[in-house]
Scaffold this motif. Structure first.
Motif, PDB file in Angstrom:
ATOM      1  N   GLY A   1       8.956  -8.986  -0.860  1.00  0.00           N
ATOM      2  CA  GLY A   1       8.891  -7.804  -0.007  1.00  0.00           C
ATOM      3  C   GLY A   1      10.217  -7.071   0.084  1.00  0.00           C
ATOM      4  O   GLY A   1      10.259  -5.827   0.015  1.00  0.00           O
ATOM      5  N   GLN A   2      11.302  -7.823   0.220  1.00  0.00           N
ATOM      6  CA  GLN A   2      12.617  -7.195   0.331  1.00  0.00           C
ATOM      7  C   GLN A   2      12.994  -6.487  -0.969  1.00  0.00           C
ATOM      8  O   GLN A   2      13.547  -5.381  -0.946  1.00  0.00           O
ATOM      9  CB  GLN A   2      13.671  -8.250   0.681  1.00  0.00           C
TER      10      GLN A   2
ATOM     11  N   VAL B   1       3.412  -3.837   1.517  1.00  0.00           N
ATOM     12  CA  VAL B   1       3.529  -3.638   0.062  1.00  0.00           C
ATOM     13  C   VAL B   1       2.259  -2.959  -0.425  1.00  0.00           C
ATOM     14  O   VAL B   1       1.184  -3.555  -0.416  1.00  0.00           O
ATOM     15  CB  VAL B   1       3.730  -4.973  -0.679  1.00  0.00           C
ATOM     16  N   VAL B   2       2.378  -1.716  -0.822  1.00  0.00           N
ATOM     17  CA  VAL B   2       1.237  -0.957  -1.337  1.00  0.00           C
ATOM     18  C   VAL B   2       1.481  -0.672  -2.817  1.00  0.00           C
ATOM     19  O   VAL B   2       2.384   0.089  -3.177  1.00  0.00           O
ATOM     20  CB  VAL B   2       1.058   0.369  -0.561  1.00  0.00           C
TER      21      VAL B   2
ATOM     22  N   LEU C   1      -1.175  -4.608  -7.621  1.00  0.00           N
ATOM     23  CA  LEU C   1      -1.470  -5.707  -6.708  1.00  0.00           C
ATOM     24  C   LEU C   1      -2.855  -5.555  -6.098  1.00  0.00           C
ATOM     25  O   LEU C   1      -3.572  -6.544  -5.895  1.00  0.00           O
ATOM     26  CB  LEU C   1      -0.417  -5.780  -5.599  1.00  0.00           C
ATOM     27  N   LEU C   2      -3.235  -4.322  -5.788  1.00  0.00           N
ATOM     28  CA  LEU C   2      -4.565  -4.086  -5.231  1.00  0.00           C
ATOM     29  C   LEU C   2      -5.642  -4.474  -6.230  1.00  0.00           C
ATOM     30  O   LEU C   2      -6.643  -5.109  -5.878  1.00  0.00           O
ATOM     31  CB  LEU C   2      -4.706  -2.610  -4.838  1.00  0.00           C
ATOM     32  N   LYS C   3      -5.412  -4.114  -7.493  1.00  0.00           N
ATOM     33  CA  LYS C   3      -6.366  -4.484  -8.537  1.00  0.00           C
ATOM     34  C   LYS C   3      -6.415  -5.993  -8.721  1.00  0.00           C
ATOM     35  O   LYS C   3      -7.486  -6.576  -8.948  1.00  0.00           O
ATOM     36  CB  LYS C   3      -5.978  -3.809  -9.847  1.00  0.00           C
ATOM     37  N   LEU C   4      -5.254  -6.642  -8.608  1.00  0.00           N
ATOM     38  CA  LEU C   4      -5.194  -8.094  -8.736  1.00  0.00           C
ATOM     39  C   LEU C   4      -6.005  -8.784  -7.648  1.00  0.00           C
ATOM     40  O   LEU C   4      -6.688  -9.776  -7.903  1.00  0.00           O
ATOM     41  CB  LEU C   4      -3.733  -8.561  -8.668  1.00  0.00           C
ATOM     42  N   SER C   5      -5.945  -8.259  -6.437  1.00  0.00           N
ATOM     43  CA  SER C   5      -6.607  -8.909  -5.302  1.00  0.00           C
ATOM     44  C   SER C   5      -8.085  -8.582  -5.200  1.00  0.00           C
ATOM     45  O   SER C   5      -8.846  -9.342  -4.596  1.00  0.00           O
ATOM     46  CB  SER C   5      -5.914  -8.519  -3.997  1.00  0.00           C
ATOM     47  N   THR C   6      -8.510  -7.448  -5.785  1.00  0.00           N
ATOM     48  CA  THR C   6      -9.909  -7.030  -5.631  1.00  0.00           C
ATOM     49  C   THR C   6     -10.705  -7.062  -6.930  1.00  0.00           C
ATOM     50  O   THR C   6     -11.940  -7.122  -6.900  1.00  0.00           O
ATOM     51  CB  THR C   6      -9.977  -5.605  -5.054  1.00  0.00           C
TER      52      THR C   6
ATOM     53  N   ALA D   1      -0.376  -9.936  -2.550  1.00  0.00           N
ATOM     54  CA  ALA D   1      -1.421  -9.076  -3.107  1.00  0.00           C
ATOM     55  C   ALA D   1      -2.668  -9.094  -2.231  1.00  0.00           C
ATOM     56  O   ALA D   1      -3.320  -8.053  -2.030  1.00  0.00           O
ATOM     57  CB  ALA D   1      -1.776  -9.540  -4.525  1.00  0.00           C
ATOM     58  N   ARG D   2      -2.975 -10.254  -1.683  1.00  0.00           N
ATOM     59  CA  ARG D   2      -4.192 -10.381  -0.870  1.00  0.00           C
ATOM     60  C   ARG D   2      -4.020  -9.756   0.508  1.00  0.00           C
ATOM     61  O   ARG D   2      -4.910  -9.065   1.001  1.00  0.00           O
ATOM     62  CB  ARG D   2      -4.549 -11.866  -0.725  1.00  0.00           C
ATOM     63  N   VAL D   3      -2.865  -9.988   1.134  1.00  0.00           N
ATOM     64  CA  VAL D   3      -2.634  -9.507   2.493  1.00  0.00           C
ATOM     65  C   VAL D   3      -2.159  -8.062   2.504  1.00  0.00           C
ATOM     66  O   VAL D   3      -2.416  -7.316   3.453  1.00  0.00           O
ATOM     67  CB  VAL D   3      -1.608 -10.417   3.215  1.00  0.00           C
TER      68      VAL D   3
END
Length: 328
Positions: free
Chosen positions: A99-100, A163-164, A168-173, A247-249
Motif C-alpha cells: 500500500g505504501q 488501492v484501486v 487487481l480488480l480483475k485478479l479478484s473478480t 486485491a480482494r479487500v
C-alpha cells in the motif's frame, strides 16, 4: 503354568479385534479432512440449497485461496517440527508495504515485489534466529508476530491505504468459470509445493530434518539451512497472500487478522501433517483450508451468529488433533 506364562500378554481374539479397530480409526484419521468436508457439504446443502450454487462455490474458493497459500507455507515449517506464529503478521506487513509503495506511485509491479520482500524478510529473520541462534521457534515467531504487527502500524500510521487498480480488480473478480484467478494461483502454489516436497532432494531434506534431525545431520544435511529455507518459504508465501488480500479487500489494512494464523495451523492439523515433524502432505492442508472455509460459509448461510464460528472451528481442530493420534 509357570509365572513367566502368567506374566506374558495373551494375544487372543480380543487383541486382534482391538488391533482391527485401531486400523479402522487410523483410516479415518488419515482421511479426516476429506471426510469432514464431504459431511459438511451434505449437511449444509440439505439445510440450504444455495450452498452448492455456482455463485457460492466461487465465493468459497476465492475466500479459501489465501488460507490455502498460508497453509502451504505453514506446512513446510511444521514438517521440520517448527511453527510460524508470525505468518499472518508477515502478510499484514507485506500488505502495508504494498500500500505504501503504491500510494507513493511505484506502480503495481514494484509494489508487489516490495510486498514479497517485506514478508520474506520476516521469514529470513525467523529462520536465522531459530537455526543460528538456537532459540525455540515458538518464542522467535511469537516475537516476530508482535514486531511485524508493530512495524506495519508504524509504517502506515495505523491508517489503511485504498488501492484501486484495474489489474487487481480483475485478479479478484475474474477467473475461468467457477474457478477464480486467486484460487487458480493458490492451486498452482499447492501443486508446486507438492512437487518440491516429494520430488526433490530439498523436500527429502525437509522431511528428514523434521523426522530425525540427528540422523539428517549425520548424513551431511545442513539442518540449519533447511530451517532457514522453510521460514523463508513461509514468508514469501505470506507476501503472495498479502497481494491477494489487497486485491480482494481493495485496501492495505494495517491491522493483523489473527484468524489467518489460527486457521493456517488448523488447516495443517486437519490435513494430517504431524506437529512433531517428519510427516507431511500438501493436499491434506488444502482440503483442510477448504473445510474451514466451507464451515464458516455454511454457518453464515444458516444465519448462525459469528460469535459461534470460532467455537465451531476450535471444536473441529481439537477433534482433528485427537484423530492424529491414530494416524497410520
Amino acid at each position: 503354568m509357570t509365572d513367566a506364562t502368567l506374566a506374558a500378554p495373551q494375544r487372543g481374539p480380543d487383541h486382534r479385534a482391538w488391533a482391527a479397530r485401531l486400523r479402522d480409526v487410523g483410516f479415518w484419521a488419515d482421511w479426516a479432512a476429506l471426510v469432514g468436508l464431504v459431511v459438511l457439504v451434505i449437511v449444509f446443502q440439505s439445510a440450504n440449497s444455495t450452498f452448492l450454487s455456482v455463485g457460492n462455490i466461487q465465493s468459497m474458493l476465492v475466500a479459501a485461496a489465501i488460507l490455502i497459500i498460508l497453509a502451504v507455507g505453514q506446512t513446510f515449517v511444521i514438517a521440520t517440527a517448527g511453527i510460524d506464529l508470525s505468518i499472518a503478521s508477515a502478510m499484514t506487513l507485506g500488505a502495508v508495504a504494498f500500500g505504501q509503495a503504491y500510494q507513493a506511485g511505484w506502480g503495481l509491479g514494484p509494489a508487489c515485489l516490495l510486498a514479497l520482500a517485506a514478508s520474506a524478510a520476516v521469514g529470513v529473520a525467523n529462520g536465522l534466529i531459530v537455526a543460528r541462534g538456537k532459540i525455540t521457534d515458538f518464542i522467535v515467531t511469537l516475537g516476530a508476530l508482535s514486531a511485524a504487527s508493530g512495524l506495519a502500524l508504524i509504517l502506515s500510521d495505523g491508517k489503511p491505504v485504498t488501492v484501486v487498480d484495474a489489474s487487481l480488480l480483475k485478479l479478484s473478480t475474474g477467473g475461468l468459470g467457477v474457478l477464480g484467478w486467486t484460487f487458480l494461483i493458490a492451486a498452482g502454489v499447492a501443486v508446486a509445493a507438492h512437487v518440491v516436497l516429494f520430488h526433490t532432494r530439498f523436500g527429502t531434506h525437509v522431511l528428514a530434518t523434521g523426522g530425525a534431525p540427528e540422523s539428517a545431520s549425520a548424513m551431511g544435511i545442513s539442518t540449519a539451512r533447511i530451517k532457514i529455507a522453510v521460514y523463508v518459504i513461509s514468508g514469501v508465501l505470506a507476501g503472495l497472500g498479502s497481494i491477494l488480500l489487497v486485491a480482494r479487500v481493495g485496501a492495505a489494512e494495517p491491522a493483523a487478522n489473527t484468524s489467518f494464523l489460527l486457521n493456517s495451523v488448523a488447516a495443517v492439523v486437519l490435513g494430517g501433517v504431524s506437529l512433531f515433524g517428519g510427516r507431511a502432505t500438501i493436499i491434506g492442508p488444502v482440503i483442510g483450508a477448504l473445510l474451514l472455509t466451507a464451515l464458516v460459509n455454511g454457518l453464515t448461510l444458516l444465519g448462525v451468529s459469528q460469535f459461534y464460528q470460532p467455537l465451531s472451528v476450535g471444536i473441529v481442530v481439537v477433534l482433528a488433533a485427537f484423530l492424529t493420534r491414530f494416524q497410520r
